[in-house]
Design a protein around this motif. Sequence first.
Motif, PDB file in Angstrom:
ATOM      1  N   GLY A 121       0.799  -1.224   0.000  1.00 54.30           N
ATOM      2  CA  GLY A 121       0.000   0.000   0.000  1.00 54.30           C
ATOM      3  C   GLY A 121       0.831   1.274   0.000  1.00 54.30           C
ATOM      4  O   GLY A 121       0.323   2.354   0.299  1.00 54.30           O
ATOM      5  N   TRP A 122       2.110   1.142  -0.347  1.00 48.98           N
ATOM      6  CA  TRP A 122       3.002   2.298  -0.357  1.00 48.98           C
ATOM      7  C   TRP A 122       2.894   3.077  -1.659  1.00 48.98           C
ATOM      8  O   TRP A 122       2.463   2.549  -2.683  1.00 48.98           O
ATOM      9  CB  TRP A 122       4.453   1.838  -0.207  1.00 48.98           C
ATOM     10  CG  TRP A 122       4.770   1.182   1.108  1.00 48.98           C
ATOM     11  CD1 TRP A 122       4.255   1.478   2.334  1.00 48.98           C
ATOM     12  CD2 TRP A 122       5.709   0.121   1.316  1.00 48.98           C
ATOM     13  NE1 TRP A 122       4.825   0.685   3.299  1.00 48.98           N
ATOM     14  CE2 TRP A 122       5.720  -0.166   2.701  1.00 48.98           C
ATOM     15  CE3 TRP A 122       6.547  -0.601   0.480  1.00 48.98           C
ATOM     16  CZ2 TRP A 122       6.539  -1.144   3.255  1.00 48.98           C
ATOM     17  CZ3 TRP A 122       7.361  -1.574   1.034  1.00 48.98           C
ATOM     18  CH2 TRP A 122       7.344  -1.837   2.409  1.00 48.98           C
ATOM     19  N   ASP A 123       3.328   4.345  -1.643  1.00 48.15           N
ATOM     20  CA  ASP A 123       3.385   5.120  -2.881  1.00 48.15           C
ATOM     21  C   ASP A 123       4.600   4.663  -3.703  1.00 48.15           C
ATOM     22  O   ASP A 123       5.448   3.914  -3.213  1.00 48.15           O
ATOM     23  CB  ASP A 123       3.409   6.629  -2.602  1.00 48.15           C
ATOM     24  CG  ASP A 123       4.662   7.101  -1.874  1.00 48.15           C
ATOM     25  OD1 ASP A 123       5.750   6.489  -2.003  1.00 48.15           O
ATOM     26  OD2 ASP A 123       4.564   8.123  -1.170  1.00 48.15           O
ATOM     27  N   GLU A 124       4.659   5.115  -4.956  1.00 52.99           N
ATOM     28  CA  GLU A 124       5.705   4.656  -5.877  1.00 52.99           C
ATOM     29  C   GLU A 124       7.117   4.939  -5.360  1.00 52.99           C
ATOM     30  O   GLU A 124       8.018   4.120  -5.523  1.00 52.99           O
ATOM     31  CB  GLU A 124       5.520   5.286  -7.261  1.00 52.99           C
ATOM     32  CG  GLU A 124       4.364   4.705  -8.046  1.00 52.99           C
ATOM     33  CD  GLU A 124       4.490   3.199  -8.315  1.00 52.99           C
ATOM     34  OE1 GLU A 124       5.592   2.717  -8.655  1.00 52.99           O
ATOM     35  OE2 GLU A 124       3.471   2.492  -8.186  1.00 52.99           O
ATOM     36  N   ALA A 125       7.321   6.083  -4.744  1.00 48.91           N
ATOM     37  CA  ALA A 125       8.656   6.425  -4.232  1.00 48.91           C
ATOM     38  C   ALA A 125       9.086   5.444  -3.135  1.00 48.91           C
ATOM     39  O   ALA A 125      10.235   4.989  -3.105  1.00 48.91           O
ATOM     40  CB  ALA A 125       8.682   7.855  -3.715  1.00 48.91           C
ATOM     41  N   LYS A 126       8.172   5.101  -2.231  1.00 51.91           N
ATOM     42  CA  LYS A 126       8.477   4.165  -1.141  1.00 51.91           C
ATOM     43  C   LYS A 126       8.720   2.765  -1.703  1.00 51.91           C
ATOM     44  O   LYS A 126       9.642   2.071  -1.262  1.00 51.91           O
ATOM     45  CB  LYS A 126       7.330   4.161  -0.123  1.00 51.91           C
ATOM     46  CG  LYS A 126       7.453   3.148   0.976  1.00 51.91           C
ATOM     47  CD  LYS A 126       8.481   3.519   2.010  1.00 51.91           C
ATOM     48  CE  LYS A 126       8.386   2.564   3.206  1.00 51.91           C
ATOM     49  NZ  LYS A 126       9.530   2.655   4.076  1.00 51.91           N
ATOM     50  N   ILE A 127       7.907   2.343  -2.662  1.00 47.08           N
ATOM     51  CA  ILE A 127       8.100   1.032  -3.293  1.00 47.08           C
ATOM     52  C   ILE A 127       9.488   0.966  -3.926  1.00 47.08           C
ATOM     53  O   ILE A 127      10.239   0.005  -3.720  1.00 47.08           O
ATOM     54  CB  ILE A 127       7.012   0.758  -4.357  1.00 47.08           C
ATOM     55  CG1 ILE A 127       5.643   0.573  -3.686  1.00 47.08           C
ATOM     56  CG2 ILE A 127       7.370  -0.467  -5.208  1.00 47.08           C
ATOM     57  CD1 ILE A 127       4.473   0.581  -4.653  1.00 47.08           C
ATOM     58  N   ALA A 128       9.849   1.988  -4.703  1.00 41.58           N
ATOM     59  CA  ALA A 128      11.148   2.012  -5.386  1.00 41.58           C
ATOM     60  C   ALA A 128      12.293   1.994  -4.375  1.00 41.58           C
ATOM     61  O   ALA A 128      13.297   1.296  -4.568  1.00 41.58           O
ATOM     62  CB  ALA A 128      11.250   3.226  -6.293  1.00 41.58           C
ATOM     63  N   ALA A 129      12.157   2.728  -3.283  1.00 42.50           N
ATOM     64  CA  ALA A 129      13.212   2.782  -2.268  1.00 42.50           C
ATOM     65  C   ALA A 129      13.372   1.440  -1.565  1.00 42.50           C
ATOM     66  O   ALA A 129      14.495   0.962  -1.354  1.00 42.50           O
ATOM     67  CB  ALA A 129      12.913   3.887  -1.258  1.00 42.50           C
ATOM     68  N   GLU A 130      12.265   0.819  -1.176  1.00 42.69           N
ATOM     69  CA  GLU A 130      12.323  -0.489  -0.517  1.00 42.69           C
ATOM     70  C   GLU A 130      12.899  -1.543  -1.454  1.00 42.69           C
ATOM     71  O   GLU A 130      13.726  -2.367  -1.055  1.00 42.69           O
ATOM     72  CB  GLU A 130      10.926  -0.922  -0.033  1.00 42.69           C
ATOM     73  CG  GLU A 130      10.438  -0.139   1.153  1.00 42.69           C
ATOM     74  CD  GLU A 130      11.186  -0.473   2.441  1.00 42.69           C
ATOM     75  OE1 GLU A 130      11.626  -1.627   2.632  1.00 42.69           O
ATOM     76  OE2 GLU A 130      11.328   0.449   3.267  1.00 42.69           O
ATOM     77  N   TYR A 131      12.449  -1.519  -2.709  1.00 40.12           N
ATOM     78  CA  TYR A 131      12.944  -2.473  -3.701  1.00 40.12           C
ATOM     79  C   TYR A 131      14.463  -2.316  -3.865  1.00 40.12           C
ATOM     80  O   TYR A 131      15.208  -3.298  -3.843  1.00 40.12           O
ATOM     81  CB  TYR A 131      12.228  -2.262  -5.038  1.00 40.12           C
ATOM     82  CG  TYR A 131      12.539  -3.311  -6.073  1.00 40.12           C
ATOM     83  CD1 TYR A 131      11.729  -4.431  -6.207  1.00 40.12           C
ATOM     84  CD2 TYR A 131      13.634  -3.176  -6.923  1.00 40.12           C
ATOM     85  CE1 TYR A 131      11.999  -5.401  -7.167  1.00 40.12           C
ATOM     86  CE2 TYR A 131      13.917  -4.140  -7.883  1.00 40.12           C
ATOM     87  CZ  TYR A 131      13.097  -5.243  -7.998  1.00 40.12           C
ATOM     88  OH  TYR A 131      13.380  -6.203  -8.948  1.00 40.12           O
ATOM     89  N   ALA A 132      14.935  -1.091  -4.006  1.00 42.60           N
ATOM     90  CA  ALA A 132      16.370  -0.832  -4.173  1.00 42.60           C
ATOM     91  C   ALA A 132      17.151  -1.293  -2.946  1.00 42.60           C
ATOM     92  O   ALA A 132      18.246  -1.869  -3.079  1.00 42.60           O
ATOM     93  CB  ALA A 132      16.610   0.651  -4.442  1.00 42.60           C
ATOM     94  N   ASP A 133      16.604  -1.075  -1.757  1.00 37.37           N
ATOM     95  CA  ASP A 133      17.261  -1.501  -0.526  1.00 37.37           C
ATOM     96  C   ASP A 133      17.384  -3.020  -0.480  1.00 37.37           C
ATOM     97  O   ASP A 133      18.453  -3.560  -0.169  1.00 37.37           O
ATOM     98  CB  ASP A 133      16.475  -0.978   0.681  1.00 37.37           C
ATOM     99  CG  ASP A 133      17.151  -1.330   1.995  1.00 37.37           C
ATOM    100  OD1 ASP A 133      18.357  -1.056   2.137  1.00 37.37           O
ATOM    101  OD2 ASP A 133      16.467  -1.883   2.883  1.00 37.37           O
TER     102      ASP A 133
END
Length: 148
Positions: free
Chosen positions: A113-125
Motif C-alpha cells: 500500500g506504499w506510494d511509488e517512491a516508497k516502493i522504489a526505495a524499498e525495492y532498491a534496498d
Amino acid sequence: MDHGTLEREIHIDATPDVVFDVVSNPEHVREWWPDEAEYPVEPGGEGHIAFDGHPVRFTVVDAIPPKLFSFRWTHAEGETAAPGNSFLVVFELEPAGTGTRLRMTETGFRERGWDEAKIAAEYADHESGWDHFLPRIPAVTAKVGATS
C-alpha cells in the motif's frame, strides 16, 4: 521498472540437502545473512531475525527439504504474516550437475500500500541487500558440506 518481484539465481557447488540446510537452518543463516536468527524450520514457525540489533519478524511459510524454503518477514509485532503486511521470500533448489541451482524470489513490494517512491526505495534496498548477502552462501555451504 515495476518493482514487483526481485529475482536472483546462483549456482552452488554443494548438494541440494546442504544448500537447503544453509538457507533454512537459523544456525547457518546467521553465517551469511542476519546477525541473529531464531525460528523453527517448519511451516508456520514464527520467530525473528535481526540486523545490527534491530529485530524483524519472521514466519516460515514452507519447508520442503531439499527443494523449497519460503518465509514472510517484516510484518508488525502482533500481526499474522500475510500478503499486504510482509515480504515473501522463496528459495527454490534444483540439482544442477554436481551442484545446486538456487533461485530466490522476493515479492510483496506493491502489496504494502506504499506510494511509488516508497516502493522504489524499498525495492532498491532489498536489491542491494540480496546482492550483498546471496554471494556469501557458497562459502557457508562449502564449510557445512565439509563437516556433514
